[in-house]
Design a protein around this motif. Sequence first.
Motif, PDB file in Angstrom:
ATOM      1  N   ASP A  66       0.833  -1.206   0.000  1.00  0.00           N
ATOM      2  CA  ASP A  66       0.000   0.000   0.000  1.00  0.00           C
ATOM      3  C   ASP A  66       0.869   1.259   0.000  1.00  0.00           C
ATOM      4  O   ASP A  66       0.539   2.254  -0.664  1.00  0.00           O
ATOM      5  CB  ASP A  66      -0.918   0.005   1.218  1.00  0.00           C
ATOM      6  CG  ASP A  66      -1.992  -1.080   1.155  1.00  0.00           C
ATOM      7  OD1 ASP A  66      -2.221  -1.629   0.059  1.00  0.00           O
ATOM      8  OD2 ASP A  66      -2.582  -1.383   2.210  1.00  0.00           O
ATOM      9  N   TYR A  68       3.917   1.492  -1.264  1.00  0.00           N
ATOM     10  CA  TYR A  68       4.475   1.608  -2.610  1.00  0.00           C
ATOM     11  C   TYR A  68       3.453   2.215  -3.572  1.00  0.00           C
ATOM     12  O   TYR A  68       3.790   3.062  -4.406  1.00  0.00           O
ATOM     13  CB  TYR A  68       4.893   0.238  -3.134  1.00  0.00           C
ATOM     14  CG  TYR A  68       6.114  -0.366  -2.487  1.00  0.00           C
ATOM     15  CD1 TYR A  68       7.071   0.424  -1.855  1.00  0.00           C
ATOM     16  CD2 TYR A  68       6.320  -1.743  -2.514  1.00  0.00           C
ATOM     17  CE1 TYR A  68       8.190  -0.141  -1.268  1.00  0.00           C
ATOM     18  CE2 TYR A  68       7.438  -2.320  -1.936  1.00  0.00           C
ATOM     19  CZ  TYR A  68       8.370  -1.513  -1.313  1.00  0.00           C
ATOM     20  OH  TYR A  68       9.481  -2.086  -0.734  1.00  0.00           O
ATOM     21  N   THR A  69       2.210   1.766  -3.462  1.00  0.00           N
ATOM     22  CA  THR A  69       1.165   2.277  -4.352  1.00  0.00           C
ATOM     23  C   THR A  69       0.959   3.772  -4.144  1.00  0.00           C
ATOM     24  O   THR A  69       0.873   4.548  -5.107  1.00  0.00           O
ATOM     25  CB  THR A  69      -0.153   1.522  -4.111  1.00  0.00           C
ATOM     26  OG1 THR A  69       0.034   0.134  -4.408  1.00  0.00           O
ATOM     27  CG2 THR A  69      -1.263   2.075  -4.991  1.00  0.00           C
ATOM     28  N   ALA A  70       0.892   4.184  -2.880  1.00  0.00           N
ATOM     29  CA  ALA A  70       0.694   5.602  -2.575  1.00  0.00           C
ATOM     30  C   ALA A  70       1.864   6.440  -3.078  1.00  0.00           C
ATOM     31  O   ALA A  70       1.673   7.511  -3.680  1.00  0.00           O
ATOM     32  CB  ALA A  70       0.509   5.788  -1.072  1.00  0.00           C
ATOM     33  N   GLY A  72       4.071   5.588  -5.448  1.00  0.00           N
ATOM     34  CA  GLY A  72       4.135   5.534  -6.903  1.00  0.00           C
ATOM     35  C   GLY A  72       3.144   6.472  -7.559  1.00  0.00           C
ATOM     36  O   GLY A  72       3.472   7.175  -8.528  1.00  0.00           O
ATOM     37  N   THR A  73       1.926   6.505  -7.034  1.00  0.00           N
ATOM     38  CA  THR A  73       0.898   7.390  -7.586  1.00  0.00           C
ATOM     39  C   THR A  73       1.291   8.850  -7.416  1.00  0.00           C
ATOM     40  O   THR A  73       1.188   9.660  -8.350  1.00  0.00           O
ATOM     41  CB  THR A  73      -0.451   7.128  -6.894  1.00  0.00           C
ATOM     42  OG1 THR A  73      -0.837   5.770  -7.121  1.00  0.00           O
ATOM     43  CG2 THR A  73      -1.523   8.060  -7.432  1.00  0.00           C
ATOM     44  N   TYR A  74       1.774   9.186  -6.223  1.00  0.00           N
ATOM     45  CA  TYR A  74       2.148  10.579  -5.951  1.00  0.00           C
ATOM     46  C   TYR A  74       3.335  11.011  -6.805  1.00  0.00           C
ATOM     47  O   TYR A  74       3.336  12.111  -7.379  1.00  0.00           O
ATOM     48  CB  TYR A  74       2.474  10.744  -4.468  1.00  0.00           C
ATOM     49  CG  TYR A  74       2.811  12.161  -4.086  1.00  0.00           C
ATOM     50  CD1 TYR A  74       1.807  13.127  -3.993  1.00  0.00           C
ATOM     51  CD2 TYR A  74       4.122  12.551  -3.831  1.00  0.00           C
ATOM     52  CE1 TYR A  74       2.107  14.443  -3.656  1.00  0.00           C
ATOM     53  CE2 TYR A  74       4.433  13.857  -3.490  1.00  0.00           C
ATOM     54  CZ  TYR A  74       3.420  14.798  -3.409  1.00  0.00           C
ATOM     55  OH  TYR A  74       3.716  16.101  -3.081  1.00  0.00           O
ATOM     56  N   GLN A  76       4.327   9.737  -9.650  1.00  0.00           N
ATOM     57  CA  GLN A  76       3.943   9.783 -11.062  1.00  0.00           C
ATOM     58  C   GLN A  76       3.262  11.105 -11.394  1.00  0.00           C
ATOM     59  O   GLN A  76       3.471  11.676 -12.470  1.00  0.00           O
ATOM     60  CB  GLN A  76       3.019   8.614 -11.391  1.00  0.00           C
ATOM     61  CG  GLN A  76       2.687   8.489 -12.875  1.00  0.00           C
ATOM     62  CD  GLN A  76       1.859   7.260 -13.169  1.00  0.00           C
ATOM     63  OE1 GLN A  76       1.080   6.806 -12.335  1.00  0.00           O
ATOM     64  NE2 GLN A  76       2.023   6.695 -14.356  1.00  0.00           N
ATOM     65  N   GLN A  77       2.479  11.606 -10.456  1.00  0.00           N
ATOM     66  CA  GLN A  77       1.749  12.847 -10.686  1.00  0.00           C
ATOM     67  C   GLN A  77       2.595  14.090 -10.425  1.00  0.00           C
ATOM     68  O   GLN A  77       2.407  15.122 -11.086  1.00  0.00           O
ATOM     69  CB  GLN A  77       0.510  12.879  -9.789  1.00  0.00           C
ATOM     70  CG  GLN A  77      -0.519  11.804 -10.122  1.00  0.00           C
ATOM     71  CD  GLN A  77      -1.652  11.743  -9.111  1.00  0.00           C
ATOM     72  OE1 GLN A  77      -1.594  12.378  -8.049  1.00  0.00           O
ATOM     73  NE2 GLN A  77      -2.692  10.974  -9.423  1.00  0.00           N
ATOM     74  N   ASN A  78       3.509  14.000  -9.456  1.00  0.00           N
ATOM     75  CA  ASN A  78       4.230  15.191  -9.007  1.00  0.00           C
ATOM     76  C   ASN A  78       5.731  15.168  -9.272  1.00  0.00           C
ATOM     77  O   ASN A  78       6.399  16.188  -9.082  1.00  0.00           O
ATOM     78  CB  ASN A  78       3.992  15.388  -7.507  1.00  0.00           C
ATOM     79  CG  ASN A  78       2.530  15.625  -7.187  1.00  0.00           C
ATOM     80  OD1 ASN A  78       2.032  16.729  -7.326  1.00  0.00           O
ATOM     81  ND2 ASN A  78       1.835  14.569  -6.772  1.00  0.00           N
ATOM     82  N   VAL A 107       3.126  12.507   1.430  1.00  0.00           N
ATOM     83  CA  VAL A 107       3.375  11.059   1.504  1.00  0.00           C
ATOM     84  C   VAL A 107       4.181  10.721   2.760  1.00  0.00           C
ATOM     85  O   VAL A 107       4.939   9.756   2.789  1.00  0.00           O
ATOM     86  CB  VAL A 107       4.088  10.540   0.235  1.00  0.00           C
ATOM     87  CG1 VAL A 107       3.111  10.479  -0.932  1.00  0.00           C
ATOM     88  CG2 VAL A 107       5.299  11.392  -0.117  1.00  0.00           C
TER      89      VAL A 107
END
Length: 247
Positions: A66, A68-70, A72-74, A76-78, A107
């Motif tokens: 979880d 890693y997912t958080a 990775g998403t952040y 990728q966007q920022n 994060v």
Amino acid sequence: MDRRSLLKAGAAVAAGVALAAAGTPAALADSGLPPVPGMLGDRRANELWYQLDEIALYHPAQEVMDAYTALGTYFQQNAPEGLYRKWLALSQEPGYPGNYAEFAKPVEQPLRTLSKLQLDNFDHFYREDERGLLNAFAYFGQGVLFDPRRADVESEVHTMDGNPPSSYHFWYAVQRAQLLLGIDRHRWVRIAPMTGFAWGLQSIAKPDHRHVNPPLPREQVQHEARYWLRRTPAELDRDFRSSPYPA
């Protein structure tokens, strides 16, 4: 920890590290760990890096997945160019380090999860044994730990992946965020110089990832220890702006 304390502690450790970290490490007779046929190098250090890969890479818990997912998403966007490139750009702006702390704040919790994961593993094998942990980093950088349990992924030597090993820069960018957010700061301010030390050694040794490597000369290890282990966060920032190898 202030600059004077950090320099004093770094100098004390550097004075003795080469004696233990240079030369092919022998398996520890009192490690309490079962023998692994074909393993070469320090038994406890091999296990430290093996287990870190197990819990962080090959078999992470759901909480870690979880995180890693958080992250990775952040990122990728920022930070679409990558976390290290984001840190590098922000570290050269007048608002640094506050701007990087602001960037990492959303994060903070996933970074806490990863900090606990790594520190718990370090403490499991080297609690209250900073010199032992430092030696494990030195062995890692030189590529003198051979673990046949990683033959299935063609990575028997415990060392940083890649040639050049760019993941040191990513790891440092994570550590810098943890430091600025106050996540186990008293621990990472001590471990970040070890990360630089391992990077410096690996940049010289350029170890093979599938065959055990000869250790660097003792004097060379000692020279790197004297440089890296007394570095402050600001000095490490300057060091890690150089890529892929130290300046």
